[in-house]
Design an enzyme around this catalytic site. Sequence first.
Site, short mmCIF file in Angstrom:
data_model
loop_
_atom_site.label_atom_id
_atom_site.label_comp_id
_atom_site.label_asym_id
_atom_site.label_seq_id
_atom_site.Cartn_x
_atom_site.Cartn_y
_atom_site.Cartn_z
N LYS A 1 -33.80 -13.47 29.78
CA LYS A 1 -33.00 -13.38 31.00
C LYS A 1 -32.74 -11.89 31.26
O LYS A 1 -31.60 -11.44 31.47
CB LYS A 1 -31.69 -14.17 30.79
CG LYS A 1 -30.84 -14.34 32.00
CD LYS A 1 -31.34 -15.41 32.96
CE LYS A 1 -30.47 -15.43 34.21
NZ LYS A 1 -31.07 -16.10 35.35
N ASP B 1 -34.28 -19.33 33.14
CA ASP B 1 -33.97 -20.47 34.01
C ASP B 1 -35.25 -21.05 34.61
O ASP B 1 -35.40 -22.28 34.71
CB ASP B 1 -32.94 -20.12 35.09
CG ASP B 1 -33.12 -18.73 35.66
OD1 ASP B 1 -33.43 -17.81 34.87
OD2 ASP B 1 -32.97 -18.55 36.87
N TYR C 1 -25.14 -15.39 18.59
CA TYR C 1 -24.88 -16.26 17.44
C TYR C 1 -24.37 -15.53 16.21
O TYR C 1 -24.15 -16.15 15.18
CB TYR C 1 -26.17 -17.00 17.04
CG TYR C 1 -26.43 -18.20 17.90
CD1 TYR C 1 -26.59 -18.06 19.26
CD2 TYR C 1 -26.51 -19.48 17.35
CE1 TYR C 1 -26.82 -19.15 20.07
CE2 TYR C 1 -26.74 -20.57 18.15
CZ TYR C 1 -26.90 -20.40 19.51
OH TYR C 1 -27.13 -21.50 20.30
N ASP D 1 -32.36 -22.08 21.40
CA ASP D 1 -31.56 -23.27 21.11
C ASP D 1 -31.66 -24.26 22.28
O ASP D 1 -31.98 -25.44 22.10
CB ASP D 1 -30.10 -22.83 20.90
CG ASP D 1 -29.30 -23.86 20.13
OD1 ASP D 1 -29.86 -24.90 19.77
OD2 ASP D 1 -28.11 -23.61 19.89
#
Length: 398
Positions: free
Chosen positions: A214, A263, A147, A287
């Site tokens: 992740k 995930d 971001y 987010d």
Amino acid sequence: MAETITLGPDGELNVPDEPVIPYIEGDGIGVDIWPAARSVLDAAAARHGRRIAWKEVLAGQKGYDETGEWLPAETVEAFRSHLIGIKGPLATPVGGGIRSLNVAIRRILDLYVCLRPVRWLAGVPSPVKEPHLVDMVIFRENTEDIYTGLEAASGSPEAARLIELLADAFGWEIRPDAGLGIKPVSKFGSQRLQRAALDYAVRRGRRRIHWVHKGNIMKFTEGAFRTWGYELVREEYSDVAVGYHDCGGDPGDRILVSDVITDIALQQVLTRPDSFDVIATMNLNGDYLSDALAAQVGGIGIAPGANINYVTGCGVFEATHGTAPKYAGQDRVNPSSLLLSGVLMFEHLGWQEAADDITAAVEATVGDQIVTYDFARLMNGVTEVKCSEFAAAVIDRL
Ligand code: NAP
């Protein structure tokens, strides 16, 4: 007498009975939801002998119309000097050099935590079978990750130069027509976020924390976030918290800190929400997670948020949705997202009783089947009311 909130020597807020709190009304539906939310906040504060000296500051279209600037310096300065503020949604000016006014406020004030509690309020329509099991607090890192806007467009001279540099210096092969983005995740940025999550869990008696990452794929950014999180627990919090692998899953009376791959986390928050409590994660994961979770408990019309720097004491509380321009000025939308952001602000100020009163009154109102259009279309046999009427019904139930 109206007074400014100050920061004490140990980082605690000194909150007078009549604090000055700057607010931005907001663009679009800001004109509808701000007066509605404010009326409830004022009524709840008054019940506990408190008053807020609201101070309007400008930004967005109103700021531009009145000062020629989308985000006047005085507005940011007011938030900085009064420490706590609240805002309605702001439209992103189309064209011009500003990426997003919201992002600019967060960046200038270094509001590194995006705090999003996600809890079901009784009666609120939900797409899941057991929404009462959802009670999570998300700490999303607000200043780093993909971001930061460090991007080069496909075919641009910047992208060509970067691709060449990466090939020369590291032997990295990247297709010549690729666009590129940089994903910085620092130890400093990760640990101050994780520290905030740990402190919150201790303060609020929360029992579990998950680092969501992740790191199996992005080892030196998301994987490092995980490693730094466990290091922090060992080095600074071992009396109150312990990592899963350091205790074999049995934390005793300490807070259990685990990690989960993003995930899988997105599946498990749906399939077994009660195993999640406090979640700390990087910007992009946060987010996705906060909107996915908000959907489980009624959607963005009712999702509160805050952006906080726990070191400077500065915090800006805000509705998580945008300006919904098609509804602007119609007195139609749900004011709950901004109102519950105000509840979060009251909790942050230590005004827990007033905060609890509002939450209970919102539940009672929805329980009495009095709702705005967004809930009405998901429920049967309800009374659909305007934004201002919903606020009045909440005040009646305080
Ligand atoms: P949006 O304003 O969040 O609206 C999207 C949809 O969400 C609305 O059409 C409406 O759905 C629903 N919604 C939003 N607020 C609601 C409320 N209070 N009560 C009930 N339903 C509500 O998203 P957008 O249309 O993509 O963005 C519009 C502008 O807002 C853009 O300029 C964007 O940059 C800005 N924005 C600002 C913020 C912020 O200030 N934090 C955040 C996001 C976007 P239905 O149409 O289904 O009724």
